[in-house]
Motif scaffolding. Structure first.
Motif, short mmCIF file in Angstrom:
data_model
loop_
_atom_site.label_atom_id
_atom_site.label_comp_id
_atom_site.label_asym_id
_atom_site.label_seq_id
_atom_site.Cartn_x
_atom_site.Cartn_y
_atom_site.Cartn_z
N LEU A 121 -27.86 -27.30 10.61
CA LEU A 121 -28.03 -25.83 11.06
C LEU A 121 -27.57 -24.62 10.21
CD1 LEU A 121 -26.36 -26.36 14.91
CD2 LEU A 121 -28.70 -25.97 14.08
N THR A 122 -26.58 -24.94 9.48
CA THR A 122 -26.03 -23.96 8.48
C THR A 122 -26.67 -23.95 7.31
OG1 THR A 122 -23.82 -24.47 9.44
CG2 THR A 122 -23.96 -23.08 7.21
N TYR A 123 -26.77 -25.01 6.45
CA TYR A 123 -27.53 -24.98 5.39
C TYR A 123 -29.00 -24.97 5.24
CZ TYR A 123 -23.69 -25.34 2.41
OH TYR A 123 -22.36 -25.03 1.84
N GLY A 124 -29.74 -25.16 6.48
CA GLY A 124 -31.14 -24.88 6.77
C GLY A 124 -31.33 -23.42 6.75
N ALA A 125 -30.28 -22.49 7.13
CA ALA A 125 -30.55 -21.00 7.10
C ALA A 125 -30.50 -20.48 5.55
CB ALA A 125 -29.45 -20.49 7.92
N TYR A 126 -29.66 -21.38 4.95
CA TYR A 126 -29.41 -20.71 3.43
C TYR A 126 -30.82 -21.08 2.74
CZ TYR A 126 -24.28 -20.09 3.65
OH TYR A 126 -23.15 -19.36 3.98
N MET A 127 -31.07 -22.41 2.93
CA MET A 127 -32.33 -22.88 2.18
C MET A 127 -33.62 -22.01 2.65
SD MET A 127 -31.55 -26.97 1.90
CE MET A 127 -29.98 -27.52 0.83
N ALA A 128 -33.50 -21.92 3.95
CA ALA A 128 -34.73 -21.09 4.28
C ALA A 128 -34.96 -19.67 3.52
CB ALA A 128 -34.47 -20.56 5.89
N GLU A 129 -33.93 -18.97 3.09
CA GLU A 129 -33.69 -17.88 2.13
C GLU A 129 -34.32 -18.32 0.81
OE1 GLU A 129 -34.18 -15.55 4.57
OE2 GLU A 129 -32.85 -14.28 3.40
N VAL A 130 -33.80 -19.19 0.33
CA VAL A 130 -34.26 -19.72 -0.98
C VAL A 130 -35.98 -20.06 -0.93
CG1 VAL A 130 -34.07 -21.64 -2.76
CG2 VAL A 130 -32.20 -20.81 -1.65
N TYR A 131 -36.50 -20.61 0.12
CA TYR A 131 -37.83 -21.07 0.20
C TYR A 131 -38.62 -19.67 0.23
CZ TYR A 131 -37.61 -25.97 1.26
OH TYR A 131 -37.30 -27.19 1.06
#
Lengths: 250, 250
Positions: A121-131
């Motif tokens: 849940l948490t790192y999905g949000a971070y990685m979404a911004e990177v993508y």
């Protein structure tokens, strides 16, 4: 000096607890890899929803943005406590089935899976911004070329935009993975014995920190090579850009 | 209007914000005709080209292709698919997909849009790359190709979709002077084979030799049009004369 060496680098303590700490580290690795893969997938889904074109998709985009803002703004520890407490309570009330509320999939205890959920849940949000940054860095002409060939928006994203975006963001994704790996230690708070908790257990019986030091060394064994790899990749990309050949169509 | 009109543009208007780029353009193109769009930068010729395949949908006006309205009054909702499957486009910046080899660039839309088998797509791609003189380069990635080679791959990529009309948007403007000829030669052959072509260009010689008709645009309208030699050698409008004077001086 001797005091420091004895407190942090007592080889006898390390030797006696070698297997214990190593086993904890293996749990850390499993949390990191499973959580990392799920975060990569979930992050990409979020990024794609956030990029959906057209007026009809506006509510979906809004949801994705709200989600990403929320989970980037909350400490993962809090997410972990909300997930474990909530799911456990729902299962106890019978609101959700036992297998979901107290997950023990693949022989792993429920705190492990609460951890995986919180990490994703948490790192999905971070990685979404990177993508997102990667998708936006692909030149506009790429989408136009794909569309002019008759490819749909989805086909263009799948075959043209996303493959290029992912290549561009491998280094920042790996940086996030390093942070994710360190954050897996938070799962100790809900009673899961990973490497930090294993070291802390030793400390609580011996008042000696050497097992924790050993845990730290194990972390470094993975994170330093990863960080070096990221550096090299970034350097390589910059070199290609300064030669003016990267993404030759730009 | 006329039955033999292959592409028909009527009253095309396009604005970006407050900027009116096209102020009512009418143009009829017959099958097999080679139209060269000339004009100073900012005259709207590239925008007009991009309106034809709806990369930039016009704000008003009617576009007909092969007798079917694809935009404006009477257009079906499948206009975009209809036009993109029949109209190929080549861009100033090539816009090859940098993560694919030359061959893959020519195959991807064949497989995804036309659902050709991979052997069928490869055969077609190989034939086309041979035709544009790149049989040696099928497995090269764009960053290893010269601008002229990249542009020829881009032409092959568009031709692979069996287009009925080809749009060329200043396709030699980004090329080093010595590479211009190899691209123009491919276009010349294509014209000789009877392809319907709409070419935005600054290559006056090409327009004179290959173009059937020259359309001179300025300020978002068609100023003058007629047989290539007539417009280029004895233009009737003052603005055309001025422009040609500037272009031919150097």
């Amino acid at each position: 000096m001797d005091v420091i060496i004895q407190q942090y680098f007592d080889l006898t303590i390390i030797g006696e607890n070698f297997g214990l700490v190593l086993k904890g580290f293996w749990e850390t690795i499993q949390l990191s890899i499973i959580g990392g893969i799920l975060s990569l997938v979930w992050g990409l889904v979020l990024a794609l929803v956030r990029q959906l074109p057209g007026r009809a998709a506006k509510p979906l985009r809004g949801l994705a943005i709200a989600y990403i803002d929320a989970f980037r703004g909350i400490p993962m520890l809090l997410v972990l406590l909300l997930v474990s407490g909530g799911l456990g309570a729902f299962a106890a009330d019978g609101a959700i089935p036992q297998w979901l509320g107290i997950p023990r999939w693949f022989g792993k205890p429920d705190p492990f899976w609460y951890g995986i959920i919180a990490i994703t849940l948490t790192y999905g949000a971070y990685m979404a911004e990177v993508y997102r940054a990667g998708i936006e860095a692909v030149p506009r002409g790429q989408m136009e070329a794909a569309r002019s060939l008759g490819m749909s928006y989805g086909q263009s994203m799948r075959h043209v935009i996303v493959p290029q975006a992912v290549r561009k963001v491998i280094p920042p994704l790996l940086n996030d993975f390093i942070a994710l790996m360190k954050d897996t230690s938070l799962v100790s708070v809900i009673g899961f014995i990973e490497v930090v908790q294993a070291g802390q257990d030793v400390y609580q019986t011996t008042f000696n920190s050497s097992a924790l030091t050993f845990g730290a060394l194990l972390f470094l064994l993975v994170t330093i090579p990863l960080a070096r790899f990221v550096d090299r990749r970034i350097a390589g990309q910059q070199e290609r850009y300064s030669r003016g050949t990267a993404g030759a169509s730009a | 209007m006329s039955d033999q009109s292959f592409v028909s543009l009527r009253g095309i208007e396009k604005s970006f914000g407050d900027l009116e780029v096209l102020k009512g353009v009418d143009l009829e193109i017959r099958k097999g005709e080679v139209i060269c769009l000339l004009g100073p930068s900012g005259s709207g010729k590239s925008t007009l080209l991009r309106c034809i395949n709806l990369l930039e949908p016009p704000n008003s006006g009617i576009i007909m292709l092969e007798g079917k309205a694809i935009h404006g009054e009477g257009a079906d909702s499948d206009g975009v698919d209809f036009v993109r499957r029949r109209v190929g486009m080549v861009f100033q910046q090539f816009n090859l997909f940098p993560h694919m080899s030359a061959l893959e660039n020519v195959c991807v839309a064949q497989e995804t849009v036309l659902e050709r088998s991979s052997e069928e797509a490869r055969d077609k791609a190989t034939t086309l790359l041979e035709r544009v003189g790149l049989q040696e380069k099928v497995d090269e990635y764009p960053e290893r190709l010269s601008g002229g080679q990249q542009q020829r791959v881009a032409i092959a990529r568009a031709l692979a979709m069996d287009p009925h009309v080809m749009l060329f948007d200043e396709v030699t403007s980004a090329l080093d002077p010595e590479l211009v000829k190899e691209v123009l030669d491919v276009m010349r052959e294509l014209a000789e084979e009877g392809m319907t072509m709409i070419v935005v260009t600054h290559e006056i010689d090409f327009a004179r030799d290959v173009g059937d008709r020259v359309v001179f645009m300025d300020g978002g309208v068609v100023v003058e049009q007629g047989p290539s030699r007539q417009v280029l050698d004895s233009p009737s409008e003052e603005r055309t004369r001025e422009f040609l004077g500037l272009v031919l001086d150097h």
